[in-house]
Enzyme design. Structure first.
Site, PDB file in Angstrom:
ATOM      1  N   SER A 178       0.858  -1.197   0.000  1.00  0.00           N
ATOM      2  CA  SER A 178       0.000   0.000   0.000  1.00  0.00           C
ATOM      3  C   SER A 178       0.888   1.239   0.000  1.00  0.00           C
ATOM      4  O   SER A 178       2.022   1.186   0.513  1.00  0.00           O
ATOM      5  CB  SER A 178      -0.867  -0.002   1.267  1.00  0.00           C
ATOM      6  OG  SER A 178      -1.542   1.227   1.399  1.00  0.00           O
TER       7      SER A 178
ATOM      8  N   TYR B 125      -1.589  -0.662  10.490  1.00  0.00           N
ATOM      9  CA  TYR B 125      -1.696  -1.090   9.081  1.00  0.00           C
ATOM     10  C   TYR B 125      -0.531  -0.523   8.267  1.00  0.00           C
ATOM     11  O   TYR B 125       0.124  -1.245   7.512  1.00  0.00           O
ATOM     12  CB  TYR B 125      -3.036  -0.617   8.510  1.00  0.00           C
ATOM     13  CG  TYR B 125      -3.231  -0.924   7.045  1.00  0.00           C
ATOM     14  CD1 TYR B 125      -3.564  -2.209   6.619  1.00  0.00           C
ATOM     15  CD2 TYR B 125      -3.092   0.074   6.079  1.00  0.00           C
ATOM     16  CE1 TYR B 125      -3.745  -2.487   5.271  1.00  0.00           C
ATOM     17  CE2 TYR B 125      -3.268  -0.194   4.727  1.00  0.00           C
ATOM     18  CZ  TYR B 125      -3.597  -1.482   4.338  1.00  0.00           C
ATOM     19  OH  TYR B 125      -3.770  -1.766   2.998  1.00  0.00           O
TER      20      TYR B 125
END
Ligand code: NAD
Length: 250
Positions: free
Chosen positions: A148, A161
């Site tokens: 990501s 995350y």
């Protein structure tokens, strides 16, 4: 389901974790369209996963496994080898998150922090480690990690995350260097329209207004990047950012 001998991934076997929906499903479809047999996987949504596997163009298989369970991760590799006798491509797509404002350190409980690392980092590590001997036997073994932009910039659904995706980005470089000739690359999306983000309308609206390409990504934007990295036989250790230019403006 006869395979077309003219397709470039004919005879290859690929595992795509977390492929019952979203980005993983689209990667599974694109790999199968190029001739690969695909192992579709998820921890839950079993019916969906089976449906995806049955709808693929090539001989494919659904295997339920929670990759954060070390034994289940090992079984996923063993079952693949028992069924197909080889493994050429591992796409580490499965991931977990929950939205937590970064300033609210108390809301990021130990339980959430650990679960995020268990799935995203430990699960991906165990699977990659178990797959590596088989990938090394392939003429062109590939690992592609779906990370990501949150692993590259201080953004993302939670601090945990973003930390896990940074770990996976760095793991990509480390394994590309140490596990050759297996090629190890990553695709780092910005915001993508998938079931994961279906309730994140504010974020989609923000992205549409600030990002140079004025929309969120589609699963196929990400799948296309995965296919490009697999096809380019001289690409390794790359983190391909697919964010419509988001990281240029944040
Ligand atoms: P999704 O919810 O559509 O798919 C997630 C998949 O992972 C599902 O198949 C789910 O069953 C599976 N999964 C979850 N936990 C698992 C586990 N422990 N073991 C096995 N499978 C598990 O989500 P998506 O948006 O397609 O996300 C896929 C990947 O893309 C994730 O790694 C996510 O971090 C990454 N990503 C998503 C976005 C986004 O905006 N959607 C952005 C950047 C990166």
């Amino acid at each position: 389901m006869l395979s077309d001998l003219t397709k470039e991934l004919n005879g290859r076997v690929a595992i795509v974790t977390g492929s019952s929906s979203g980005i993983g499903e689209q990667i599974a479809r694109r790999l199968s369209a190029l001739g690969a047999s695909v192992i579709v996987n998820s921890s839950s949504s079993v019916a969906n996963g089976r449906k995806v596997a049955e709808s693929l163009e090539t001989q494919s298989l659904y295997i339920q496994a929670d990759i954060s369970d070390k034994q289940a991760a090992a079984n996923l590799i063993d079952t693949t080898i028992n069924h197909f006798g080889r493994l050429d491509i591992l796409v580490n797509n499965a991931g977990w998150t929950t939205l937590i404002p970064h300033h609210d350190l108390d809301a990021l409980t130990d339980e959430i922090f650990e679960k995020t690392f268990d799935v995203n980092v430990f699960g991906t590590w165990w699977l990659t480690k178990a797959a590596m001997p088989f990938l090394k036997s392939s003429a062109d073994g590939n690992v592609v990690n779906i990370t990501s932009v949150a692993g590259l910039r201080p953004v993302g659904s939670s601090v945990a995350y973003a930390m896990t995706k940074a770990a996976l980005n760095h793991m990509t470089l480390l394994l590309a260097k140490s596990c050759s000739p297996v090629r190890v690359n990553a695709v780092a999306p910005g915001l993508v329209k998938t079931p994961w983000t279906q309730d994140w309308q504010n974020q989609h609206d923000n992205v549409a207004s600030v990002v140079p390409l004025h929309r969120s990504a589609t699963p196929d934007d990400c799948a296309e990047a995965v296919i490009g990295l697999i096809r380019n036989k001289y690409a390794t250790g790359q983190i391909l950012v697919i964010d419509g230019g988001l990281s240029l403006v944040m």
